[in-house]
Design a protein around this motif. Structure first.
Motif, PDB file in Angstrom:
ATOM      1  N   HIS A   1     -12.308   9.289   1.458  1.00  0.00           N
ATOM      2  CA  HIS A   1     -10.964   9.934   0.962  1.00  0.00           C
ATOM      3  C   HIS A   1     -10.004  10.132   1.961  1.00  0.00           C
ATOM      4  CE1 HIS A   1     -13.148  10.976  -2.607  1.00  0.00           C
ATOM      5  NE2 HIS A   1     -13.866  11.485  -1.773  1.00  0.00           N
ATOM      6  N   ILE A   2     -10.210   9.495   3.134  1.00  0.00           N
ATOM      7  CA  ILE A   2      -9.069   9.446   4.237  1.00  0.00           C
ATOM      8  C   ILE A   2      -7.875   8.714   3.963  1.00  0.00           C
ATOM      9  CG2 ILE A   2      -8.875   8.673   6.671  1.00  0.00           C
ATOM     10  CD1 ILE A   2     -11.198   9.795   7.719  1.00  0.00           C
ATOM     11  N   THR A   3      -6.712   9.062   4.061  1.00  0.00           N
ATOM     12  CA  THR A   3      -5.615   8.262   3.437  1.00  0.00           C
ATOM     13  C   THR A   3      -4.769   7.849   4.878  1.00  0.00           C
ATOM     14  OG1 THR A   3      -4.117  10.238   3.853  1.00  0.00           O
ATOM     15  CG2 THR A   3      -5.195   9.691   1.716  1.00  0.00           C
ATOM     16  N   LEU A   4      -3.984   6.821   4.557  1.00  0.00           N
ATOM     17  CA  LEU A   4      -2.908   6.196   5.723  1.00  0.00           C
ATOM     18  C   LEU A   4      -2.194   7.269   6.143  1.00  0.00           C
ATOM     19  CD1 LEU A   4      -1.834   3.813   7.348  1.00  0.00           C
ATOM     20  CD2 LEU A   4      -0.590   3.353   5.146  1.00  0.00           C
ATOM     21  N   ARG A   5      -1.648   8.265   5.694  1.00  0.00           N
ATOM     22  CA  ARG A   5      -1.081   9.492   6.053  1.00  0.00           C
ATOM     23  C   ARG A   5      -1.876  10.056   7.091  1.00  0.00           C
ATOM     24  NH1 ARG A   5       3.575  11.876   4.178  1.00  0.00           N
ATOM     25  NH2 ARG A   5       3.435  10.763   1.945  1.00  0.00           N
ATOM     26  N   GLN A   6      -3.030  10.655   6.671  1.00  0.00           N
ATOM     27  CA  GLN A   6      -3.715  11.131   7.638  1.00  0.00           C
ATOM     28  C   GLN A   6      -4.084  10.492   9.112  1.00  0.00           C
ATOM     29  OE1 GLN A   6      -6.952  11.738   4.758  1.00  0.00           O
ATOM     30  NE2 GLN A   6      -6.789  13.874   5.116  1.00  0.00           N
TER      31      GLN A   6
ATOM     32  N   ALA B   1       9.641  12.053   8.672  1.00  0.00           N
ATOM     33  CA  ALA B   1       9.740  13.515   8.514  1.00  0.00           C
ATOM     34  C   ALA B   1       8.337  13.916   9.442  1.00  0.00           C
ATOM     35  CB  ALA B   1       9.236  13.651   6.979  1.00  0.00           C
ATOM     36  N   PRO B   2       8.356  15.010   9.917  1.00  0.00           N
ATOM     37  CA  PRO B   2       7.288  15.347  10.756  1.00  0.00           C
ATOM     38  C   PRO B   2       6.174  15.911   9.950  1.00  0.00           C
ATOM     39  CG  PRO B   2       9.293  16.445  11.615  1.00  0.00           C
ATOM     40  CD  PRO B   2       9.699  15.771  10.125  1.00  0.00           C
ATOM     41  N   GLN B   3       5.101  15.604  10.295  1.00  0.00           N
ATOM     42  CA  GLN B   3       3.722  15.951   9.561  1.00  0.00           C
ATOM     43  C   GLN B   3       2.855  17.012  10.316  1.00  0.00           C
ATOM     44  OE1 GLN B   3       3.212  13.782   6.499  1.00  0.00           O
ATOM     45  NE2 GLN B   3       5.075  13.304   7.144  1.00  0.00           N
ATOM     46  N   VAL B   4       3.069  17.183  11.650  1.00  0.00           N
ATOM     47  CA  VAL B   4       2.346  18.111  12.324  1.00  0.00           C
ATOM     48  C   VAL B   4       3.204  18.963  13.168  1.00  0.00           C
ATOM     49  CG1 VAL B   4       0.588  18.351  14.060  1.00  0.00           C
ATOM     50  CG2 VAL B   4       0.364  16.436  12.588  1.00  0.00           C
ATOM     51  N   THR B   5       2.945  20.106  13.403  1.00  0.00           N
ATOM     52  CA  THR B   5       3.936  21.147  14.181  1.00  0.00           C
ATOM     53  C   THR B   5       3.076  21.872  15.205  1.00  0.00           C
ATOM     54  OG1 THR B   5       3.533  22.856  12.619  1.00  0.00           O
ATOM     55  CG2 THR B   5       5.461  21.576  12.136  1.00  0.00           C
ATOM     56  N   GLY B   6       1.809  21.976  15.142  1.00  0.00           N
ATOM     57  CA  GLY B   6       0.835  22.486  16.162  1.00  0.00           C
ATOM     58  C   GLY B   6       0.663  21.638  17.319  1.00  0.00           C
ATOM     59  N   ALA B   7      -0.342  22.075  18.042  1.00  0.00           N
ATOM     60  CA  ALA B   7      -0.829  21.367  19.177  1.00  0.00           C
ATOM     61  C   ALA B   7      -1.706  20.409  18.981  1.00  0.00           C
ATOM     62  CB  ALA B   7      -1.698  22.397  20.290  1.00  0.00           C
ATOM     63  N   ASP B   8      -1.848  19.243  19.911  1.00  0.00           N
ATOM     64  CA  ASP B   8      -2.761  18.017  19.549  1.00  0.00           C
ATOM     65  C   ASP B   8      -3.775  18.419  20.864  1.00  0.00           C
ATOM     66  OD1 ASP B   8      -2.524  15.232  18.573  1.00  0.00           O
ATOM     67  OD2 ASP B   8      -3.180  15.215  20.725  1.00  0.00           O
TER      68      ASP B   8
ATOM     69  N   LEU C   1       0.827  -1.227   0.041  1.00  0.00           N
ATOM     70  CA  LEU C   1      -0.147  -0.025   0.265  1.00  0.00           C
ATOM     71  C   LEU C   1       0.958   1.101  -0.072  1.00  0.00           C
ATOM     72  CD1 LEU C   1       0.429   0.601   3.344  1.00  0.00           C
ATOM     73  CD2 LEU C   1      -1.508  -0.802   3.596  1.00  0.00           C
ATOM     74  N   THR C   2       0.055   2.334  -0.260  1.00  0.00           N
ATOM     75  CA  THR C   2       0.863   3.571  -0.120  1.00  0.00           C
ATOM     76  C   THR C   2       0.390   4.503   0.775  1.00  0.00           C
ATOM     77  OG1 THR C   2      -0.365   4.826  -1.906  1.00  0.00           O
ATOM     78  CG2 THR C   2       1.916   3.314  -2.376  1.00  0.00           C
ATOM     79  N   TYR C   3       0.966   5.584   1.185  1.00  0.00           N
ATOM     80  CA  TYR C   3       0.531   6.640   2.258  1.00  0.00           C
ATOM     81  C   TYR C   3      -0.685   7.455   1.954  1.00  0.00           C
ATOM     82  CZ  TYR C   3       4.874   5.277   4.761  1.00  0.00           C
ATOM     83  OH  TYR C   3       5.855   4.426   5.420  1.00  0.00           O
TER      84      TYR C   3
END
Length: 466
Positions: free
Chosen positions: A108-113, A373-380, A88-90
């Motif tokens: 449309h939700i992906t593995l990356r998300q 590689a970082p995907q998110v920089t903001g608050a959780d 599979l791919t991200y």
């Protein structure tokens, strides 16, 4: 990134120092204990253990332990192996592999998300199940496929929403779909057998292994029959007052000076911003307590309790006893991963070496570049910290090493995953370094400081020794 030193021996001085620190960090919680394992350049350079994992059984690096969300790092690593092998791919929608997953707006939700916790699939309360249903793998896969997207409370304040439970069924269901294997068999074939850890890493502990899993001290005298009964009273770990001995241990850790400097700088900044006179801000080193140390890494005052409960507590609010036999043998891959410190450190040693292990390429370089590689920089929205999510991993929680301003950012190279109980495993590819800490202390990541103290100590000692 190939291993250039396959014969690196145990470093005696490093191991002795690490053992001393771990022994001190047993604090007042004997006979409970744990184990730490450290790899560098593909070889074990230190291991330490303290305390008892069961009645009359000493902790060892090979001791099995439930590590809660630390297991998410195992699940993510398996996924990356499958991406590397072309299953599979991200960025292809998950529903293209798993059509049932498209229900309720998820087409449309992906593995990356999902792996970076940006899919808004975090709320276990959006699924009508009780705590016993969570043990039913087939039911949960079906329920998750049909679940809706639910935005966190105050969604505009956050860049991600940590999927504490749902994540495991999404990834597990996808893995079973693309491999046409059970999750347990896929884990064994594609990750744990190649790494030589097939008998020490599980989602769903085999019947012949479940009695080897470390127990909480309160359960040491409980028989296997009693342990399986659902009527056992549940409890939540609570923060205990720090004894003078505990405070003395904190005052002598490798990271003590760093922590005190950060607190002093913070205090000075607060005084400066409030325009207080210098006489009111005398240079007194702050006393380090469990709460104070933990607050350097987690901002619990910023915890969004509604989102936190939505992610972790089923709608019927029935607690789950993760140490119960039936729960250990169930498949709840986001939360009940069982592994030894040795197994976890081995997985992250492979990642620290760029996806290679003993001449095998488990994860190719292109896939490794994406996963790290970082995907998110903001608050959780769920975790009271900036997590800087990679694909399935968060940042390495260190504030003392190679950081002139003692801050953490998206450019840091280390990554890993911690668990609810404060277990943790991580790697730092720049040092080809990996680390794992597992235990049976009755604590949570929000009321304990051990994982941070050990992480900072190892990074400090490696910088000193190597």
């Amino acid at each position: 990134m190939r291993n250039q030193n396959t014969n690196k021996p145990i470093d005696t001085a490093f191991q002795q120092r690490l053992q001393h620190i771990l022994t001190d960090l047993q604090l007042e919680d004997a006979p409970a204990g744990g184990a730490v394992v450290v790899y560098q350049a593909g070889e074990c350079i230190a291991q330490a253990s303290v305390g008892s994992s069961q009645l009359d059984t000493s902790w060892q690096p090979e001791t099995l332990a439930i590590n809660f969300s630390t297991g998410k790092g195992i699940l993510a690593t398996l996924m990356h192996v499958l991406v590397s092998q072309g299953f599979l791919t991200y960025d292809v929608p998950i529903a293209e592999y798993w059509p049932a997953f498209a229900a309720n707006g998820k087409a449309h939700i992906t593995l990356r998300q999902v792996m970076s916790h940006q899919a808004s699939l975090f709320s276990i309360q959006s699924i009508d199940v009780d705590s016993e249903a969570l043990l039913d793998w087939s039911k949960m896969i079906s329920e998750v496929a049909q679940m809706p997207i639910v935005a966190p409370v105050d969604a505009d304040l956050y860049d991600s929403a940590y999927s504490a439970l749902v994540y495991g069924w999404v990834l597990g269901g996808l893995i079973e779909t693309v491999t046409d294997m059970s999750l347990a068999n896929a884990l064994r074939k594609y990750l744990t057998e190649p790494l030589g850890i097939a008998d020490s890493c599980y989602f769903g502990v085999p019947d012949n292994k479940v009695n080897q899993v470390a127990k909480l001290v309160k359960d040491f005298a409980i028989s296997n029959e009693e342990e399986s009964k659902p009527s056992q009273k549940q409890h939540k770990p609570k923060l205990k007052p720090d004894s003078e001995r505990t405070l003395q241990v904190y005052a002598n850790l490798p990271s003590t000076a760093c922590w005190q400097q950060i607190l002093t700088n913070k205090k000075s900044a607060e005084h400066s911003s409030s325009k207080r006179s210098n006489e009111h801000s005398k240079d007194v080193s702050p006393r380090l307590t469990t709460t104070v140390i933990n607050s350097l890494y987690f901002k619990t005052s910023q915890l969004n309790l509604k989102n936190y409960k939505s992610a972790l507590v089923p709608a019927n609010k029935q607690p789950i006893d993760y140490h119960r036999r039936e729960t250990l043998q169930a498949t709840i891959p986001a939360a009940n991963g069982v592994a030894s410190a040795q197994a976890l450190a081995t997985i992250y040693a492979m990642l620290a070496n760029g996806g290679e292990w003993k001449g095998q390429v488990l994860i190719d370089s292109a896939t490794f570049e994406q996963l790290s590689a970082p995907q998110v920089t903001g608050a959780d929205a769920v975790m009271p910290a900036h997590m800087y999510w990679r694909l399935g991993y968060h940042r390495l929680f260190s504030i003392c090493q190679n950081k002139a301003n003692h801050s953490l950012g998206a450019d840091e190279q280390g990554f890993g995953h911690m668990g609810y109980n404060g277990s943790v495993a991580w790697c730092d590819p720049t040092r080809q370094l990996s680390f794992a800490f597992v235990h049976n202390f009755d604590v949570t990541m929000l009321n304990d400081a051990r994982q941070f103290a050990l992480t900072e100590a190892v990074l400090s000692l490696v910088n000193t020794e190597f």
